[in-house]
Design a protein around this motif. Structure first.
Motif, PDB file in Angstrom:
ATOM      1  N   ASP A 362      -4.932  -1.939   3.269  1.00 52.07           N
ATOM      2  CA  ASP A 362      -4.409  -2.056   1.910  1.00 52.07           C
ATOM      3  C   ASP A 362      -4.037  -3.498   1.619  1.00 52.07           C
ATOM      4  OD1 ASP A 362      -2.566   1.046   2.282  1.00 52.07           O
ATOM      5  OD2 ASP A 362      -4.627   0.618   1.638  1.00 52.07           O
ATOM      6  N   THR A 365       1.806  -6.101   1.077  1.00 54.29           N
ATOM      7  CA  THR A 365       2.885  -5.684   0.162  1.00 54.29           C
ATOM      8  C   THR A 365       3.290  -6.916  -0.661  1.00 54.29           C
ATOM      9  OG1 THR A 365       4.329  -6.195   1.992  1.00 54.29           O
ATOM     10  CG2 THR A 365       3.772  -3.883   1.643  1.00 54.29           C
ATOM     11  N   THR A 366       3.720  -6.661  -1.874  1.00 53.26           N
ATOM     12  CA  THR A 366       3.963  -7.793  -2.808  1.00 53.26           C
ATOM     13  C   THR A 366       4.993  -8.754  -2.210  1.00 53.26           C
ATOM     14  OG1 THR A 366       5.574  -6.335  -3.815  1.00 53.26           O
ATOM     15  CG2 THR A 366       3.469  -6.604  -4.960  1.00 53.26           C
ATOM     16  N   ASP A 367       5.940  -8.227  -1.409  1.00 49.34           N
ATOM     17  CA  ASP A 367       6.979  -9.175  -0.988  1.00 49.34           C
ATOM     18  C   ASP A 367       6.329 -10.319  -0.216  1.00 49.34           C
ATOM     19  OD1 ASP A 367       8.261  -7.304   1.860  1.00 49.34           O
ATOM     20  OD2 ASP A 367       6.273  -7.943   1.261  1.00 49.34           O
ATOM     21  N   SER A 657       1.675  -9.155  10.320  1.00 54.59           N
ATOM     22  CA  SER A 657       2.808  -8.374   9.799  1.00 54.59           C
ATOM     23  C   SER A 657       4.108  -9.028  10.222  1.00 54.59           C
ATOM     24  CB  SER A 657       2.736  -6.953  10.367  1.00 54.59           C
ATOM     25  OG  SER A 657       2.479  -7.048  11.767  1.00 54.59           O
TER      26      SER A 657
END
Ligand SMILES: NCCCNCCCCCS
Ligand SMILES: [Zn+2]
Length: 659
Positions: A362, A365-367, A657
């Motif tokens: 995916d 994440t926006t952060d 990550s």
């Protein structure tokens, strides 16, 4: 078949006639220094010289509106004031009394190139043109561009030559918005562009240049934007995007023709791009595209504003089109975080359109991205002040290394009764093999290595590898009684003397007892890192799984490993098709300056001719339409990649990550 080169000095005969800081970099010398470099290096003499021609109105109208063409037609008769006036309606472009003539020649050059390639007069070619084209739109000039040379060429290839699918690769550092607009709802033309973007801060500052603009309607998925949100991108960043986005999709698209918007402002030293990829990267980018469409590739010059890196990059591109050995890309570094973020975003939006990307992760994440933007801004402020003080420091880079064609392109080591394919030079055992070598070979456990012709075969293999190391021979193929024994012998006895790293690509079922590497890590760890078994469900006949393994694993890893020799082993009963086999041989030429040694089992002689053809540099036939991948295969490959990316950074396709 040869390589076409299209150039005419007439296209140097226009220039900026007034002061405009945005346009002063687009100078006639861009074309002349590029051509002079090709002449100086002897490359132009090796090409088929094809003259340009003026594109006709009808051809220009394939892309542009009548009112736009009528307007441009008036410019030759304009006064200087009228020219300035006419120019004001467009952005970052200038007109000149002779630019309309040159723009017709530039577009016509692209069409001449398409004719030469599509009719089989040449295999591929390059058109050195100005004005460039990829920014010009249906009714507007933009970014130094007047007519969209490559967009016109794509429509022309479809209309005149019946091309069904055309791939446009735009490696210029600017987004070719003109091309995107032209084909965004057209599934027969796949447009790929990477571009300096910096979160829309960089010209042409368009929202639609971002990764989420994938095309419209039936064209959804046929537009691929890769934004570079930082400058300083290097060879590893470019190769990662080719391996993990463009090439898998390009193979699934299976084009009849490849057009390249060959802009070289994406090279180090360019004032526009401010990237750090070296000119020899274009040798590899060209090579990686040359096995598509049966080798039908047309490169058309777009940007490039540092005259030194431009000339070097043009030479690197043409030399690869001519089939010369590829330069070694030393220390390819892993993609940077920003590149990984773009890579992950692109793959996540494109996976719904391309089954080859089915297992992509995916979007981050926006952060991650907002954090990055905040960081980038902070960095930028700091950097800007520093830069203002320092001014743009002059970038320096090494002159690309010479790429010498070996006297013998391809050699063979064959049993006496086996016929040698045309073009290959048969190696016969020369002097008696070294006693040391003989003893080592005799130590081989396998019985056949012990007997006379076993020793003869292995000593000829040794000679072949030695002559590759000295570049007397480019590549070679050996038919041996037992490939497994030969593989072990080459890796453990012969190869280790001559090269420090051997990339062994073993196709077909084989439990390879991994070479006892001498690394410090423990054996198990060593095996984990250096032994990568890829199991494809339907065996190697599974085209999609094969492509995923080649582009998702083998190529990125090979660029990072940078071997001195590639050993390609075809296990008997592997089931790999001739097309894929030839594609694999073609792609592996990117490593070790093309020094590939193919090992096959004597009774496998059937594929000797396809092997010889690929080794001699003939383009591999296109893979037939890719079947949708078996779900588990893609998953297995993705899991394998995840595991290995701890060891091999070029396998990464997502932001770490961790941070
Ligand atoms: N600093 C100069 C701004 C130039 N902006 C337009 C660039 C067009 C490139 C065509 S490849
Ligand atoms: Zn550009």
């Amino acid at each position: 078949m040869g390589t076409a080169l299209i150039y005419d000095e007439e296209m140097t005969k226009y220039k900026l006639l007034w002061v405009d800081p945005a346009c002063k970099i687009e100078v006639p010398e861009r074309l002349s220094v590029s051509y002079e470099a090709l002449v100086r290096t002897g490359l132009s003499d090796r090409c088929v010289s094809v003259p340009p021609r003026e594109a006709s109105d009808a051809e220009i109208l394939l892309v542009h509106s009548e009112e736009y063409l009528e307007g441009v037609k008036k410019t030759p008769h304009m006064t200087l004031e009228d020219l300035k006036e006419f120019t004001l309606q467009y952005g970052d472009v200038y007109f000149h009394p002779n630019i309309y003539h040159c723009a017709k020649l530039a577009a016509g050059s692209a069409l001449q190139l398409v004719d030469s390639v599509m009719t089989g007069k040449v295999r591929n070619g390059m058109a050195l043109v100005r004005p460039p084209g990829h920014h010009s739109m249906r009714s507007a000039a933009s970014g130094f561009c007047v007519f969209n040379n490559v967009a016109i060429a794509a429509r022309y290839a479809k209309q005149k030559h019946g091309a069904k699918r055309v791939l446009i690769v735009d490696w210029d550092i600017h987004h070719g918005q003109g091309v995107q607009y032209c084909f965004e709802d057209d599934p027969s033309v796949l447009y790929f562009s990477w571009h300096r973007y910096e979160h829309q801060e960089f010209w042409p500052n368009l929202r639609e240049s971002d990764y989420d603009c994938v095309g419209k309607g039936s064209g959804a998925g046929y537009n691929i934007n890769v934004p570079w949100n930082e400058v300083g991108m290097e060879n590893g960043d470019y190769l990662s995007v080719f391996c993990h986005v463009l090439l898998p999709v390009a193979y699934e698209f299976c084009p009849d023709l490849v057009l390249v918007c060959a802009g070289f402002d994406s090279a180090i030293g360019d004032p526009e791009g401010e990237m750090c990829a070296t000119p020899d990267i274009f040798a590899h980018l060209t090579h990686l595209l040359m096995n598509l469409a049966g080798g039908k590739l047309c490169a058309v010059l777009e940007g490039g504003y540092n005259l030194t890196s431009l000339a070097q990059s043009v030479c690197q591109t043409v030399q690869t089109l001519l089939g010369d050995p590829l330069p070694q890309l030393a220390n390819v570094r892993s993609p940077c975080e920003s590149a990984l973020e773009s890579l992950q975003c692109v793959r996540s939006v494109q996976r719904r359109y391309w089954s080859i990307l089915k297992h992509a992760a995916d979007s981050p994440t926006t952060d991650v991205s907002t954090k990055r933007i905040k960081l980038a801004k902070a960095e930028e402020e700091k950097a800007e002040t520093a830069e203002e003080e320092r001014g743009q420091e002059e970038k320096v880079w090494p002159e690309p290394a010479e790429r010498l064609r070996p006297p013998v392109c391809s050699a063979s080591v064959l049993p006496d009764d086996a016929a040698c394919p045309d073009g290959l030079k048969r190696l016969v055992s020369s002097k008696d093999p070294e006693p040391l070598l003989v003893s080592r070979i005799k130590n081989r456990s396998t019985e056949d290595a012990g007997d006379a012709d076993g020793v003869a075969t292995f000593s000829r293999l040794y000679t072949l590898i030695e002559k590759m190391r000295t570049n007397e021979i480019g590549n070679g193929v050996a038919l041996v009684p037992d490939v497994a024994a030969a593989m072990e012998c080459v890796v453990q006895d012969l190869g280790s003397d001559l090269v420090s790293r051997v990339l062994v690509v073993c196709v077909g079922k084989e439990e390879l007892n991994c070479a006892t590497a001498d690394g410090s890590e423990d054996k198990q760890e060593q095996k984990g890192k250096y032994y990568i078994p890829v199991c494809l469900k339907k065996g190697c006949a599974d085209t999609v799984g094969f492509i995923q393994a080649v582009f998702g694993l083998l190529l990125p890893l090979g660029y990072e490993y940078d071997p001195g020799l590639v050993l390609l082993v075809r296990m008997p009963g592997s089931g790999v098709g001739d097309c894929m086999w030839q594609q694999l041989i073609g792609l592996l030429k990117g490593f070790a300056k093309g020094h590939t040694l193919v090992l096959m089992q004597t009774n496998d002689g059937a594929c000797m001719d396809p092997t010889a053809s690929a080794l001699l540099g003939h383009p591999a036939p296109p893979l037939q339409e890719l079947l949708t991948p078996l779900p588990d295969d893609g998953g297995a490959l993705e899991r394998m990649r995840e595991r290995l990316q701890a060891h091999w950074k070029m396998l990464q396709t997502t932001v770490s990550s961790g941070n």
